[in-house]
Scaffold this motif. Structure first.
Motif, PDB file in Angstrom:
ATOM      1  N   PHE A  19      32.089  38.945  43.367  1.00 17.05           N
ATOM      2  CA  PHE A  19      33.354  38.930  42.607  1.00 17.05           C
ATOM      3  C   PHE A  19      32.991  38.211  41.315  1.00 17.05           C
ATOM      4  O   PHE A  19      32.941  36.994  41.251  1.00 17.05           O
ATOM      5  CB  PHE A  19      34.397  38.178  43.436  1.00 17.05           C
ATOM      6  N   TYR A  45      32.978  37.099  37.356  1.00 22.92           N
ATOM      7  CA  TYR A  45      33.935  36.886  36.263  1.00 22.92           C
ATOM      8  C   TYR A  45      33.375  36.226  35.001  1.00 22.92           C
ATOM      9  O   TYR A  45      34.124  35.893  34.090  1.00 22.92           O
ATOM     10  CB  TYR A  45      35.173  36.135  36.757  1.00 22.92           C
ATOM     11  N   TYR A  63      40.617  38.967  34.090  1.00 22.25           N
ATOM     12  CA  TYR A  63      41.121  37.598  34.067  1.00 22.25           C
ATOM     13  C   TYR A  63      41.812  37.377  32.723  1.00 22.25           C
ATOM     14  O   TYR A  63      41.254  37.690  31.689  1.00 22.25           O
ATOM     15  CB  TYR A  63      39.887  36.688  34.125  1.00 22.25           C
ATOM     16  N   HIS A 121      41.791  38.813  38.986  1.00 23.42           N
ATOM     17  CA  HIS A 121      41.339  37.592  39.663  1.00 23.42           C
ATOM     18  C   HIS A 121      42.257  37.099  40.765  1.00 23.42           C
ATOM     19  O   HIS A 121      41.847  36.855  41.888  1.00 23.42           O
ATOM     20  CB  HIS A 121      41.104  36.469  38.647  1.00 23.42           C
ATOM     21  N   ALA A 153      38.767  44.091  40.141  1.00 25.76           N
ATOM     22  CA  ALA A 153      39.093  42.797  40.746  1.00 25.76           C
ATOM     23  C   ALA A 153      39.922  41.908  39.819  1.00 25.76           C
ATOM     24  O   ALA A 153      39.415  40.948  39.239  1.00 25.76           O
ATOM     25  CB  ALA A 153      37.800  42.084  41.152  1.00 25.76           C
ATOM     26  N   THR A 188      35.626  41.459  37.658  1.00 29.04           N
ATOM     27  CA  THR A 188      36.863  40.690  37.557  1.00 29.04           C
ATOM     28  C   THR A 188      37.620  40.959  36.262  1.00 29.04           C
ATOM     29  O   THR A 188      37.023  41.255  35.216  1.00 29.04           O
ATOM     30  CB  THR A 188      36.541  39.194  37.701  1.00 29.04           C
ATOM     31  N   HIS A 231      30.566  34.629  44.998  1.00 24.85           N
ATOM     32  CA  HIS A 231      30.388  34.513  43.548  1.00 24.85           C
ATOM     33  C   HIS A 231      28.958  34.019  43.388  1.00 24.85           C
ATOM     34  O   HIS A 231      28.694  32.824  43.570  1.00 24.85           O
ATOM     35  CB  HIS A 231      31.368  33.498  42.945  1.00 24.85           C
TER      36      HIS A 231
END
Ligand SMILES: [Zn+2]
Length: 431
Positions: free
Chosen positions: A115, A117, A147, A187, A185, A145, A58
């Motif tokens: 990754f 988010y 989420y 989460h 992705a 991501t 990240h």
């Protein structure tokens, strides 16, 4: 262009007297060096290796390094990750990404999975990360991501329908891009609802890309998934129909024997992050058992505030040592297996054509100084690279055939300027 190094690590082992010809970002040929030609790059005293692949990171978290180093996971998440990630605007996100990519390149990472988010209900922030990767010169897999857990900051969250549409748009915009791939992705079982995880899988299926998902990182997560969904995390994914060859499970620390067998049976992938698991006190993934079950694996650093280094060579060493001490077996994870996890095996799960020096593969390469004391005596050079090599032994890095680190210096940007910008942004940050 031809690269002429003293030693080249090929699928057949170390070779002397072989020139690596690079055309259009790929390795075109490995041949005995004939008379010198214009454009030859002579790497005297150097060994040439495939670049390493960071299967999980990240990037913005590099800006948070040092803020919560002695906190447990909940403390780190609630006092560091959530509040400080809220402070980052798009420029800050791009700066964090560039800072992380620069460290990775100098450590011999040529492909990074971010990754990502901090989406703010759109793709512009992800595009800023992609722009940073292009600027620094690293190959990027943007794991976009999805989420929807309500306990997380609002900027992480979307509905499944919105998230799926945006991930598909981002994939479409980068199809055929020579140095950027976009994957789906959702989460994690705790950060994404069953509908969101399904949406991620459906995007991955429709677009023919992998699906990354955090799984069973902490013990609490298994207990929570069991309580909420009536199944432990891997069984939960399997019941949702999202455990398969496209799946890249991140961490997979707390699995029972049946879940390990299930991951193998479904030919799922694993992004294993040994240093991060140790740093956060998560536990030890049963990697040799997963590999024996048929799981395909790569190594990841995870974020720069849960490691706190961004080097896949470091993860090779940690992966092997950790399994040795867990199993009380010095042969638990040999150097050759570990090196493959950080290179060709990770490339295979990501669908990136790198990780080996052979014709047709991407020209993502690392040169090391064969005279560096940490590689001596050179009785078993590959084992020295995994267990002994100092980062200073890494001299040059190529991504897509372009030299992006030259004698230890980034070629695309000034490291000093980058560090100064990071220092200015984080000057007042305290927990
Ligand atoms: Zn992660």
């Amino acid at each position: 262009m031809r690269l002429l190094a003293d030693l080249v690590l090929t699928p057949d082992g170390w070779r002397r007297d072989v020139a690596v010809t690079v055309t259009g970002g790929r390795i075109a040929a490995l041949e005995p060096p004939s008379a010198s030609r214009a454009g030859d790059v002579v790497l005297r005293g150097r060994g040439l290796l495939p670049g390493t692949i960071n299967a999980h990171c990240h990037t913005f978290q590099s800006l948070l390094r040092g803020l919560g180093d002695d906190l447990d996971f909940a403390g780190w998440r609630d006092r560091v990750l959530y509040p400080f990630s809220e402070r980052l605007d798009r420029d800050g996100i791009a700066l964090g990404a560039a800072f992380a990519f620069a460290e990775m390149l100098r450590s011999g990472v040529t492909t990074c999975v971010d990754f990502f988010y901090l989406n703010d209900a759109g793709n512009d922030n992800a595009l800023a990360v992609i722009g940073a990767a292009r600027m620094v010169g690293i190959r990027l897999v943007l794991a976009r991501t999805m989420y929807d857990w309500e306990g997380a900051p609002k900027r992480y969250r979307e509905t499944p329908v919105e998230a799926a549409r945006r991930v598909r748009e981002l994939i479409a915009a980068h199809r055929g891009d020579p140095t950027v791939d976009v994957h789906a992705a959702p989460h994690s079982p705790h950060g994404a609802s069953p509908a969101m995880i399904r949406a991620g899988w459906e995007v991955a299926e429709a677009e023919h890309v992998p699906m990354h998902v955090h799984v069973a990182e902490g013990r609490y997560e298994g207990e929570g998934t069991l309580r909420e969904h009536g199944a432990t995390p891997v069984r939960h994914l399997d019941r949702l129909g999202v455990l398969g060859t496209r799946t890249i499970a991140v961490h997979a620390v707390w699995l029972d024997d049946e879940e390990i067998a299930l991951m193998g049976k479904r030919r799922a992938g694993l992004a294993y992050c040994p240093s991060s698991n140790m740093f956060l006190g998560d536990g030890v993934t049963r990697l040799p058992e997963l590999l024996r079950a048929g799981v395909r694996a790569g190594l990841g650093t995870d974020g720069g505030c849960t490691n706190n280094r961004l080097s896949v060579f470091e993860e090779m060493r940690m992966a092997s040592l950790l399994q040795r001490v867990r199993l009380l077996d010095g042969g638990a994870l040999p150097a050759t297996t570990t090196f493959a996890l950080g290179t060709e095996s990770a490339a295979a799960i990501l669908g990136v054509d790198a990780g080996r020096i052979e014709p047709g593969r991407l020209a993502d390469l690392v040169a090391v100084d064969l005279g560096h004391p940490s590689l001596h005596p050179p009785t078993n050079l590959l084992a020295n690279i995994v267990f002994a090599m100092s980062p200073q032994a890494i001299t040059d890095v190529w991504v897509h055939g372009e030299r992006v680190v030259d004698e230890g210096r980034l070629t695309r940007l000034s490291q000093d300027e980058l560090v100064a910008r990071v220092a200015a942004l984080t000057r007042d940050w305290r927990v």
